[in-house]
Design a protein around this motif. Structure first.
Motif, PDB file in Angstrom:
ATOM      1  N   ILE A 101      31.836  31.294  46.095  1.00 40.49           N
ATOM      2  CA  ILE A 101      32.071  30.164  45.179  1.00 40.49           C
ATOM      3  C   ILE A 101      32.410  28.911  45.979  1.00 40.49           C
ATOM      4  CG2 ILE A 101      33.520  29.278  43.302  1.00 40.49           C
ATOM      5  CD1 ILE A 101      33.969  32.331  42.560  1.00 40.49           C
ATOM      6  N   TYR A 123      40.199  30.613  38.804  1.00 37.76           N
ATOM      7  CA  TYR A 123      40.660  31.882  39.360  1.00 37.76           C
ATOM      8  C   TYR A 123      41.660  31.614  40.493  1.00 37.76           C
ATOM      9  CZ  TYR A 123      40.129  36.730  40.925  1.00 37.76           C
ATOM     10  OH  TYR A 123      40.349  38.037  41.254  1.00 37.76           O
ATOM     11  N   THR A 125      42.436  32.516  43.456  1.00 41.68           N
ATOM     12  CA  THR A 125      42.081  32.264  44.862  1.00 41.68           C
ATOM     13  C   THR A 125      41.349  30.938  45.061  1.00 41.68           C
ATOM     14  OG1 THR A 125      40.005  33.468  44.611  1.00 41.68           O
ATOM     15  CG2 THR A 125      41.886  34.729  45.408  1.00 41.68           C
ATOM     16  N   GLN A 176      33.944  29.711  34.380  1.00 39.16           N
ATOM     17  CA  GLN A 176      34.241  31.099  34.752  1.00 39.16           C
ATOM     18  C   GLN A 176      33.875  32.023  33.599  1.00 39.16           C
ATOM     19  OE1 GLN A 176      38.131  31.881  36.692  1.00 39.16           O
ATOM     20  NE2 GLN A 176      38.276  33.671  35.362  1.00 39.16           N
ATOM     21  N   SER A 178      34.120  35.447  33.443  1.00 38.83           N
ATOM     22  CA  SER A 178      35.062  36.538  33.211  1.00 38.83           C
ATOM     23  C   SER A 178      36.452  35.998  32.886  1.00 38.83           C
ATOM     24  CB  SER A 178      35.112  37.400  34.458  1.00 38.83           C
ATOM     25  OG  SER A 178      36.180  38.297  34.385  1.00 38.83           O
ATOM     26  N   ASP A 211      30.894  30.936  37.821  1.00 37.70           N
ATOM     27  CA  ASP A 211      31.524  32.060  38.519  1.00 37.70           C
ATOM     28  C   ASP A 211      31.159  33.296  37.693  1.00 37.70           C
ATOM     29  OD1 ASP A 211      33.180  34.087  39.302  1.00 37.70           O
ATOM     30  OD2 ASP A 211      35.030  32.914  39.257  1.00 37.70           O
ATOM     31  N   CYS A 213      31.318  36.479  38.528  1.00 38.78           N
ATOM     32  CA  CYS A 213      31.978  37.721  38.961  1.00 38.78           C
ATOM     33  C   CYS A 213      32.266  38.641  37.768  1.00 38.78           C
ATOM     34  CB  CYS A 213      33.290  37.407  39.655  1.00 38.78           C
ATOM     35  SG  CYS A 213      33.094  36.801  41.330  1.00 38.78           S
ATOM     36  N   TYR A 214      31.938  39.899  37.930  1.00 36.02           N
ATOM     37  CA  TYR A 214      32.167  40.960  36.941  1.00 36.02           C
ATOM     38  C   TYR A 214      31.219  40.928  35.750  1.00 36.02           C
ATOM     39  CZ  TYR A 214      36.598  42.359  39.121  1.00 36.02           C
ATOM     40  OH  TYR A 214      37.557  42.803  39.977  1.00 36.02           O
ATOM     41  N   TYR A 365      46.965  34.791  46.231  1.00 39.30           N
ATOM     42  CA  TYR A 365      47.527  34.964  44.885  1.00 39.30           C
ATOM     43  C   TYR A 365      48.970  34.466  44.843  1.00 39.30           C
ATOM     44  CZ  TYR A 365      43.434  37.756  43.786  1.00 39.30           C
ATOM     45  OH  TYR A 365      42.142  38.174  43.574  1.00 39.30           O
TER      46      TYR A 365
END
Ligand SMILES: *Cc1c(COP(=O)(O)O)cnc(C)c1O
Length: 422
Positions: A101, A123, A125, A176, A178, A211, A213-214, A365
Motif C-alpha cells: 500500500i 489501517y 500500520t 479500505q 475490509s 486496500d 486486503c482480505y 500497532y
C-alpha cells in the motif's frame, strides 16, 4: 465417531458439540453461496492459466537482476486478468501488505498533493506511513503530502464530508475494503464502486486506491471492475492461497501501476528487474488454490459467527449475511474472554498448537495485540488465526483456515474455552 473423537481427544463438551450441529444446520445456505462463488472464481483462475499457456518453464527461477523472468511477468498478467486490471505487479519481496500500500501512495503522490481516506481511520500500520502517528521520518507528511480523513457515519461513507474534502489538491483517495480492526461492515465491491463513481464525478483525475486486503475471491469480482485505479493486497492473505511464502500484489491501470513500479524498484528500472529466486512455483500454485482456500476460510467465518451467535455474543457479520472479506469479529466485552478465544484458536492450529499466545507490542500497532498464529507461513492470516488489540470492547478478529474441517475444530476449542470462564 467424530463426536467421540472431539470429546476424547480435545475435551469438547456435549454442549459445544450440540451447538456446533445447530450452527452448521443454520449455515447451510450461506455455505452454498460461498461454494458457488468459489466455483466461479476457480474456473476464472484456471482459464487465465490456460490463456497464458502456463508451463513448467513458468515455475522456474531467475537470479541476479532477474531480466526476462517469464514466470514473474506472466504471473503479473494473470493477476491483471483475474482481478480485472490492465496491469499488475506481483512480487515475493514486497514484505507485507503495508509495504504494498505504501508503494502505491509514494508512487502516485507528490509534494503538495493531498491524500484523502474515504473510509475513516486508515489501517493502524498506515498511520506512520502517512505521518499521523509517531515520529517516523520519511513519512508522506515529511515529503509534503497532506492528508485528510473523512470519518464514517454509522459505518457508512459520509458522502457530503467526502465532497467537501475533495478540493483541487487531492491526488488520491484511499478506500479500505475490509473492516480491519474496526467494528463496521466490510464494503462490498459494489459499494466500493459507488464511492469511486462519486469521487470520479467530482474529479475524474483522482486516483482511487483500494486496500483490498482480505477481500480477494470472497466475491465474484474485484474493485478494478468498478473503477479502482489500484487495488493492493498481501500474498500471505487470500491470493497466496496459503502457499506463497511472502509477497504482495498491485493491480490497476497501466499508468498507475507504472508509477508504482518506479517506487517499488526505482525510476528507469521499474518492473524490469527483480529475480524471483524460486518463488514462482508457490506463487502460481497458491493463486490457483486461492479461490478454494478462501472459500474454506469464508465457511469457517460463517461457522464462527453461527457458533458465537448461539452462545449469545454479538458477531459481525452475522452468520446469514453476505460476506465481503474473510474476517469475523466477535465482541467479548471482556479481556479474559478475548484471550481465551485466541488461546483456543492457537490450540487448534497445525503449527505451535502447544504454545500459549500472550499480548505484545507489535511493530506498527498502537495497543498491545494478542495473536493466535499457528501457521506454516509466519503471520499468515489466510491460515487459521485470530487477533485483537487489547482495548475495549475486546473484539476478537478471526480469519482464515486452510481447511474448513480443521478450522471448525479450532473454533469449537475456542468456544469451549470461552464457555468455561463465562
Ligand atoms: C493486513 C492488512 C493490511 C496490511 O497489513 P500487513 O500486516 O502489513 O500485511 C492493510 N490493511 C488491511 C485492511 C489489512 O487487513
Amino acid at each position: 465417531m467424530i463426536d467421540l473423537f472431539l470429546k476424547n481427544s480435545y475435551g469438547i463438551s456435549d454442549k459445544i458439540i450440540e451447538l456446533a450441529k445447530i450452527a452448521d444446520q443454520k449455515s447451510q445456505s450461506a455455505y452454498s453461496k460461498a461454494e458457488e462463488i468459489c466455483n466461479y472464481n476457480s474456473l476464472k483462475v484456471l482459464k487465465s492459466f490456460s490463456d497464458h499457456c502456463v508451463s513448467e518453464a513458468h515455475l522456474g527461477m531467475t537470479t541476479g537482476y532477474g531480466y526476462d523472468d517469464v514466470g514473474r511477468d506472466t504471473l503479473d498478467r494473470i493477476y491483471a486478468d483475474v482481478f480485472g486490471g490492465e496491469d499488475a505487479i506481483v512480487r515475493h519481496n514486497i514484505v507485507n501488505g503495508t509495504m504494498a500500500i505504501a508503494s502505491c501512495l509514494y508512487g502516485v503522490l507528490r509534494p503538495g498533493d493531498t491524500l484523502v481516506a474515504a473510509t475513516g481511520k486508515p489501517y493502524d500500520t498506515l498511520e506512520e506511513v502517512i505521518g499521523i502517528r509517531g515520529e517516523s521520518s520519511g513519512s508522506l507528511k515529511d515529503f509534503g503530502v497532506k492528508f485528510r480523513q473523512v470519518d464514517m457515519i454509522n459505518s457508512r461513507v459520509d458522502f457530503e464530508g467526502l465532497r467537501q474534502a475533495l478540493d483541487s489538491t487531492v491526488k488520491a483517495v484511499i478506500i479500505q475494503r475490509s473492516k480491519g480492526y474496526d467494528w463496521r461492515d466490510t464494503y462490498s465491491v459494489n459499494q466500493i464502486g459507488e464511492i469511486i463513481s462519486f469521487v470520479k464525478e467530482i474529479n475524474s483525475n483522482i486516483i482511487c486506491i483500494v486496500d483490498n486486503c482480505y477481500g480477494e475471491f470472497v466475491e465474484e469480482k474485484e474493485p478494478c471492475s468498478v473503477g479502482a485505479d489500484l487495488i493492493v493486497g498481501s500474498l500471505i492473505k487470500n491470493p497466496g492461497g496459503g502457499l506463497a511464502q511472502s509477497g504482495g500484489y498491485i493491480v490497476g491501470t497501466k499508468k498507475a501501476v507504472e508509477l508504482v513500479s518506479y517506487r517499488l524498484t526505482c525510476p528507469g528500472i521499474g518492473r524490469e528487474c527483480g529475480a524471483s529466486l524460486g518463488n514462482n512455483r508457490t506463487m502460481y500454485q497458491g493463486f490457483f488454490m486461492a479461490p478454494h482456500v478462501v472459500c474454506n476460510a469464508v465457511k469457517a467465518g460463517i461457522f464462527c459467527s453461527a457458533m458465537f451467535e448461539e452462545l449469545g455474543y454479538q458477531v459481525n457479520p452475522a452468520s446469514n449475511c453476505a460476506r465481503a472479506d474473510i474476517i469475523t469479529s466477535v465482541k467479548f466485552n471482556s479481556k479474559e474472554k478475548l484471550i481465551e478465544f485466541c488461546k483456543g484458536i492457537q490450540a487448534g492450529s497445525p503449527i505451535d498448537s502447544y504454545v500459549t499466545p500472550a499480548p505484545w507490542d507489535m511493530p506498527g500497532y498502537e495497543n498491545k495485540v494478542i495473536m493466535a498464529a499457528g501457521a506454516f507461513v509466519q503471520g499468515s492470516s489466510i491460515e487459521i488465526s485470530a487477533d485483537g488489540p487489547l482495548r475495549p470492547p475486546y473484539i476478537a478478529y478471526f480469519q482464515g483456515g486452510l481447511t474448513f474441517e480443521t478450522a471448525k475444530l479450532a473454533i469449537m476449542i475456542a468456544a469451549e474455552n470461552v464457555l468455561k470462564i463465562s
